[in-house]
Write a protein that holds these residues in place. Structure first.
Motif, PDB file in Angstrom:
ATOM      1  N   SER A  76       0.818  -1.229   0.000  1.00 24.18           N
ATOM      2  CA  SER A  76       0.000   0.000   0.000  1.00 24.18           C
ATOM      3  C   SER A  76       0.838   1.259   0.000  1.00 24.18           C
ATOM      4  N   ARG A  77       2.104   1.165   0.434  1.00 32.13           N
ATOM      5  CA  ARG A  77       3.005   2.321   0.411  1.00 32.13           C
ATOM      6  C   ARG A  77       3.859   2.350  -0.857  1.00 32.13           C
ATOM      7  N   GLY A  78       3.815   1.302  -1.641  1.00 35.40           N
ATOM      8  CA  GLY A  78       4.618   1.251  -2.859  1.00 35.40           C
ATOM      9  C   GLY A  78       6.087   1.003  -2.606  1.00 35.40           C
ATOM     10  N   HIS A  79       6.454   0.444  -1.445  1.00 33.53           N
ATOM     11  CA  HIS A  79       7.861   0.193  -1.110  1.00 33.53           C
ATOM     12  C   HIS A  79       8.271  -1.157  -1.703  1.00 33.53           C
ATOM     13  N   GLU A  80       8.755  -1.129  -2.930  1.00 31.50           N
ATOM     14  CA  GLU A  80       9.020  -2.369  -3.664  1.00 31.50           C
ATOM     15  C   GLU A  80      10.098  -3.221  -3.005  1.00 31.50           C
ATOM     16  N   ALA A  81      11.228  -2.634  -2.633  1.00 35.12           N
ATOM     17  CA  ALA A  81      12.322  -3.402  -2.048  1.00 35.12           C
ATOM     18  C   ALA A  81      11.891  -4.058  -0.737  1.00 35.12           C
ATOM     19  N   VAL A  82      11.162  -3.331   0.085  1.00 31.68           N
ATOM     20  CA  VAL A  82      10.664  -3.890   1.351  1.00 31.68           C
ATOM     21  C   VAL A  82       9.674  -5.011   1.064  1.00 31.68           C
ATOM     22  N   PHE A  83       8.781  -4.797   0.095  1.00 32.83           N
ATOM     23  CA  PHE A  83       7.792  -5.803  -0.277  1.00 32.83           C
ATOM     24  C   PHE A  83       8.476  -7.107  -0.689  1.00 32.83           C
ATOM     25  N   LEU A  84       9.496  -7.023  -1.555  1.00 33.88           N
ATOM     26  CA  LEU A  84      10.184  -8.224  -2.030  1.00 33.88           C
ATOM     27  C   LEU A  84      10.964  -8.899  -0.908  1.00 33.88           C
ATOM     28  N   ARG A  85      11.539  -8.090  -0.007  1.00 38.13           N
ATOM     29  CA  ARG A  85      12.284  -8.693   1.118  1.00 38.13           C
ATOM     30  C   ARG A  85      11.338  -9.451   2.039  1.00 38.13           C
ATOM     31  N   LEU A  86      10.186  -8.871   2.335  1.00 37.10           N
ATOM     32  CA  LEU A  86       9.194  -9.566   3.158  1.00 37.10           C
ATOM     33  C   LEU A  86       8.709 -10.837   2.467  1.00 37.10           C
ATOM     34  N   LEU A  87       8.539 -10.750   1.166  1.00 35.74           N
ATOM     35  CA  LEU A  87       8.036 -11.891   0.393  1.00 35.74           C
ATOM     36  C   LEU A  87       9.006 -13.065   0.440  1.00 35.74           C
ATOM     37  N   SER A  88      10.289 -12.757   0.709  1.00 35.43           N
ATOM     38  CA  SER A  88      11.296 -13.829   0.750  1.00 35.43           C
ATOM     39  C   SER A  88      11.268 -14.624   2.052  1.00 35.43           C
ATOM     40  N   HIS A  89      10.534 -14.157   3.042  1.00 36.46           N
ATOM     41  CA  HIS A  89      10.486 -14.852   4.326  1.00 36.46           C
ATOM     42  C   HIS A  89       9.743 -16.176   4.167  1.00 36.46           C
ATOM     43  N   PRO A  90      10.284 -17.259   4.687  1.00 37.84           N
ATOM     44  CA  PRO A  90       9.660 -18.584   4.477  1.00 37.84           C
ATOM     45  C   PRO A  90       8.266 -18.715   5.075  1.00 37.84           C
ATOM     46  N   ASP A  91       7.949 -17.899   6.074  1.00 35.43           N
ATOM     47  CA  ASP A  91       6.639 -18.017   6.730  1.00 35.43           C
ATOM     48  C   ASP A  91       5.629 -16.961   6.268  1.00 35.43           C
ATOM     49  N   ILE A  92       5.984 -16.184   5.263  1.00 34.39           N
ATOM     50  CA  ILE A  92       5.091 -15.100   4.844  1.00 34.39           C
ATOM     51  C   ILE A  92       3.805 -15.666   4.240  1.00 34.39           C
ATOM     52  N   LYS A  93       2.697 -14.998   4.538  1.00 29.12           N
ATOM     53  CA  LYS A  93       1.394 -15.401   3.990  1.00 29.12           C
ATOM     54  C   LYS A  93       0.927 -14.318   3.019  1.00 29.12           C
ATOM     55  N   THR A  94       0.593 -14.745   1.802  1.00 31.24           N
ATOM     56  CA  THR A  94       0.207 -13.782   0.764  1.00 31.24           C
ATOM     57  C   THR A  94      -1.299 -13.670   0.584  1.00 31.24           C
ATOM     58  N   GLY A  95      -2.062 -14.593   1.148  1.00 29.34           N
ATOM     59  CA  GLY A  95      -3.502 -14.596   0.904  1.00 29.34           C
ATOM     60  C   GLY A  95      -4.330 -14.032   2.037  1.00 29.34           C
ATOM     61  N   VAL A  96      -3.718 -13.253   2.941  1.00 31.50           N
ATOM     62  CA  VAL A  96      -4.441 -12.732   4.106  1.00 31.50           C
ATOM     63  C   VAL A  96      -5.431 -11.649   3.666  1.00 31.50           C
ATOM     64  N   ILE A  97      -6.642 -11.747   4.176  1.00 30.47           N
ATOM     65  CA  ILE A  97      -7.683 -10.748   3.914  1.00 30.47           C
ATOM     66  C   ILE A  97      -7.780  -9.828   5.119  1.00 30.47           C
ATOM     67  N   ASP A  98      -7.781  -8.524   4.878  1.00 35.62           N
ATOM     68  CA  ASP A  98      -7.835  -7.594   6.003  1.00 35.62           C
ATOM     69  C   ASP A  98      -9.268  -7.408   6.490  1.00 35.62           C
ATOM     70  N   SER A  99      -9.436  -6.574   7.516  1.00 37.03           N
ATOM     71  CA  SER A  99     -10.757  -6.436   8.140  1.00 37.03           C
ATOM     72  C   SER A  99     -11.752  -5.702   7.252  1.00 37.03           C
ATOM     73  N   SER A 100     -11.279  -5.052   6.173  1.00 37.23           N
ATOM     74  CA  SER A 100     -12.191  -4.399   5.240  1.00 37.23           C
ATOM     75  C   SER A 100     -12.596  -5.323   4.097  1.00 37.23           C
ATOM     76  N   GLY A 101     -12.108  -6.571   4.155  1.00 36.38           N
ATOM     77  CA  GLY A 101     -12.472  -7.551   3.138  1.00 36.38           C
ATOM     78  C   GLY A 101     -11.578  -7.563   1.917  1.00 36.38           C
ATOM     79  N   HIS A 102     -10.486  -6.830   1.961  1.00 35.61           N
ATOM     80  CA  HIS A 102      -9.602  -6.740   0.799  1.00 35.61           C
ATOM     81  C   HIS A 102      -8.363  -7.613   0.963  1.00 35.61           C
ATOM     82  N   GLY A 103      -7.851  -8.088  -0.178  1.00 36.69           N
ATOM     83  CA  GLY A 103      -6.578  -8.782  -0.212  1.00 36.69           C
ATOM     84  C   GLY A 103      -5.466  -7.836  -0.606  1.00 36.69           C
TER      85      GLY A 103
END
Length: 690
Positions: free
Chosen positions: A438-465
């Motif tokens: 949501s902040r457009g921080h690409e490098a941070v996004f990719l680093r988080l995505l590299s974590h073995p336990d990261i979940k990509t399908g989480v839905i927030d409380s507003s119903g959005h992915g």
């Protein structure tokens, strides 16, 4: 205007006019700018680049009592949000220039003047103590400028630019609704009552305040002189708004300055050693908090060795780690997380028994005490809570992700105790990954995505992915990455029925709108969001390129009304987006320029009510527009503009008077308004036509 002349050539008076024209209508004043996006406030501040005088103008604007509101404080640099290093530097420069201008006799408002006098008194005390008999020459002027900057740094470091501080420095209490300030009221009627937090803030010892400034400036020799002249290293008034000199020294980060103050404090204090260096009364920060926030590894090391606990919390429940992460100081984060960790592990191991010939019993007792101290110290160094959240539930990791500090994110991810999928309680329970998107921080996004336990399908409380958050963030690479995941629902609706493409359109991310369309996003869905559809969202916010792209898509309805019955043309007219108004009117019979909303307001009425002269002129050029139409309350566009009554509305009234079809319209408008300027304008017109 940008095409007609270069901004740096604009005179200060015109820039001031631009500032005030950028503020909302008067009736919004109670809520502005808490209702405005943080990005808008940043754009507002960025106007300081316009001309050399802008810093003067905008600081006066901030110090104007009409603008200094609690809402403004919370919308910009919140007191509970550690400001970024860039924000701190900007505030320091701005305040320093303002104080220098005040001393030179520049025109500033009353609140600002009293504040400047208070700070100038401290600067003068410092200069008198340090000038060493020298006349008021170049060196003395340089010394005065240096301490002005030091005091500006102290103001920003300990309190930020807040209403309460400035009004307190001016010697007045912040006003309360329904209460009048009585200058003759000495408070005698309230004797025995507990004082509230709005009491006057004063400082009776300018030399000690100068000592704090000298610590921030890392001027050790000056500090010695000030102490010799009477500055008190361990003095802090109960209502003081600037912390102890030791706090100033840790903000400056000079270990010699810190040592100097520490020696004097220990020598003069009657308290136990563990209590001689207190937290700041105003913020609750300890010296370690300040050293961590300002990124001084040497000062952090000093504080840790002196026994400051790395998990102590300030008044906002923030730890030194939280402040270091919020400010982007990865080296301090590393230091707090890993400093002497091996030593701590060894300290916690069972110790071998001593033999009888290793020393006397007394020596053994002393050694045991030392070992206990070492164990406690090493354990404190090792136990740093990486998940320690503040009173708003925000963690060090969340602050680093929000601000895009990749190196801090990497340091924190190296800790096994980190909950990588933890949610943000303030923003729809979004995960760190969604926040980065949501902040457009690409490098941070990719680093988080590299974590073995990261979940990509989480839905927030507003119903959005995460797809919706990627659309908000405006980073095309992040959006492409999310679209490449399996089972991504490109038209997923949140609880407000909004879809990712609506958010991209709302924010004007044209390339992302195109990408979403190419991947099958529907452009004709409706929602409760701003407007009725992606097209209406773009119209509402004036994104012409995005609007043109959506308008060209098959199946798009150009006149679909929103919940208030307003068409895209009506919303563009209401928000003053002239380009989109022209674009829609050019569609000819495909657009009804007289379509009323649920209140009977036509696009012309909405533009008149908003005080937008240019949109009113554009609409009146269309022969289908009838300026004499009434809304459900019987008001015409002329009456609606007259009721508002601002200077802008006066210009609109003059335009509409040229289009009136009967004297009755003007008389009705005159009867509807209570504004004296409008009544005079309309009466003058009637007299001229009689």
């Amino acid at each position: 205007m940008r095409d007609q002349m270069a901004f740096p050539t604009l005179p200060a008076e015109l820039i001031r006019h631009i500032i005030f024209q950028s503020t909302p209508p008067k009736q919004w004043g109670k809520y502005w700018p808490s209702t405005r996006a943080v990005d808008e406030v940043k754009d507002f501040l960025a106007l300081r680049l316009v001309c050399k005088d802008f810093n003067h103008i905008i600081l006066d604007y901030f110090l104007d009592p009409r603008v200094l509101t609690t809402d403004f404080d919370s919308a910009c640099l919140q007191r509970s949000d550690p400001p970024t290093p860039q924000a701190i530097r900007f505030c320091r420069r701005l305040l320093s220039r303002h104080l220098e201008r005040s001393r030179a006799g520049g025109q500033i408002n009353e609140v600002s003047r009293k504040f400047a006098q208070q700070v100038t008194g401290v600067v003068d005390a410092a200069v008198d103590a340090l000038r060493d008999g020298e006349e008021d020459g170049e060196e003395v002027q340089r010394l005065r400028k240096t301490y002005t900057e030091g005091m500006a740094a102290a103001v920003v470091a300990f309190g930020g630019l807040t209403k309460a501080m400035f009004q307190g420095l001016a010697g007045t209490k912040p006003e309360r609704e329904g209460a009048e300030n009585d200058p003759d009221d000495d408070g005698s009627e309230n004797e025995g009552e507990e004082e509230d937090d709005d009491t006057e803030w004063a400082w009776s010892d300018p030399l000690t305040m100068a000592l704090t400034a000298a610590g921030i400036l890392c001027r050790v020799d000056d500090m010695k002189t000030l102490i010799a002249k009477g500055a008190r290293p361990c003095f802090e008034e109960d209502a003081g708004w600037i912390g102890l000199p030791i706090h100033g020294a840790t903000i400056g980060g000079d270990v010699d300055a810190i040592d100097l103050l520490s020696e004097h404090i220990r020598r003069e204090s009657v308290l136990d050693d563990d209590e001689v260096m207190e937290d700041c009364l105003h913020t609750g920060n300890t010296a370690l908090h300040y050293a961590a926030q300002y990124g001084h590894c040497g000062a952090v090391q000093w504080c840790l060795k002196e026994g400051f606990k790395p998990d102590d919390r300030n008044k906002n429940d923030q730890t030194p780690l939280f402040l270091a992460a919020s400010s982007g100081h990865a080296d301090v984060v590393h230091q707090l997380l890993d400093l002497d960790f091996d030593r701590a592990e060894k300290a916690l191991e069972p110790k071998p028994e001593r033999s009888a010939d290793e020393g006397s019993a007394a020596d053994d007792a002393d050694d045991d005490d030392d070992d206990d101290d070492d164990d406690w110290f090493a354990t404190q160094l090792a136990i740093v809570d990486v998940e320690a959240d503040d009173y708003r539930g925000r963690t060090p990791m969340l602050m680093a992700v929000q601000r895009g500090y990749l190196d801090v994110v990497q340091e924190l991810m190296g800790r096994g105790a980190l909950l990588i999928n933890r949610r943000n309680p303030e923003e729809y329970r979004m995960t760190y990954l969604a926040t980065a998107a949501s902040r457009g921080h690409e490098a941070v996004f990719l680093r988080l995505l590299s974590h073995p336990d990261i979940k990509t399908g989480v839905i927030d409380s507003s119903g959005h992915g995460i797809l919706k958050h990627a659309a908000v963030g405006g980073n095309e690479n992040i959006l492409r990455k999310v679209l490449s995941w399996p089972d991504v629902d490109i038209n997923r609706r949140g609880e407000d029925d909004s879809t990712p493409i609506m958010w991209a359109a709302l924010l004007g991310h044209e390339s992302l709108v195109q990408l979403l369309i190419e991947n099958g996003a529907a452009v004709d869905l409706v929602a409760v969001l701003v407007g009725a559809s992606a097209l209406d969202a773009a119209a509402h916010n004036g994104h012409e390129g995005t609007f043109r792209l959506l308008m060209s898509q098959p199946g798009v309805q150009l006149e679909r009304p929103d919940l208030d019955g307003r068409t895209p043309l009506a919303n563009a007219a209401l928000t003053g987006n002239t380009g989109i108004v022209r674009m829609l009117l050019a569609q000819g019979n495909g657009i009804n320029p007289e379509a009323p909303d649920r209140y009977g307001h036509t696009p012309l009425m909405l533009a008149a009510r908003a005080g937008d002269e240019e949109v009113v002129k554009i609409l009146l050029q269309d022969p289908r527009v009838d300026s004499s139409r009434r809304d459900k309350k019987g008001h015409s566009a002329l009456a609606l503009a007259a009721i508002q009554g601002s200077e802008d509305h006066g210009s609109v009234v003059k335009v509409l008077l040229k289009a009136v079809r009967s004297r009755q319209e003007v008389e009705e408008a005159l009867a509807a308004t209570e504004k004296d300027n409008m009544r005079a304008l309309l009466s003058s017109y009637l007299q001229m036509k009689s």
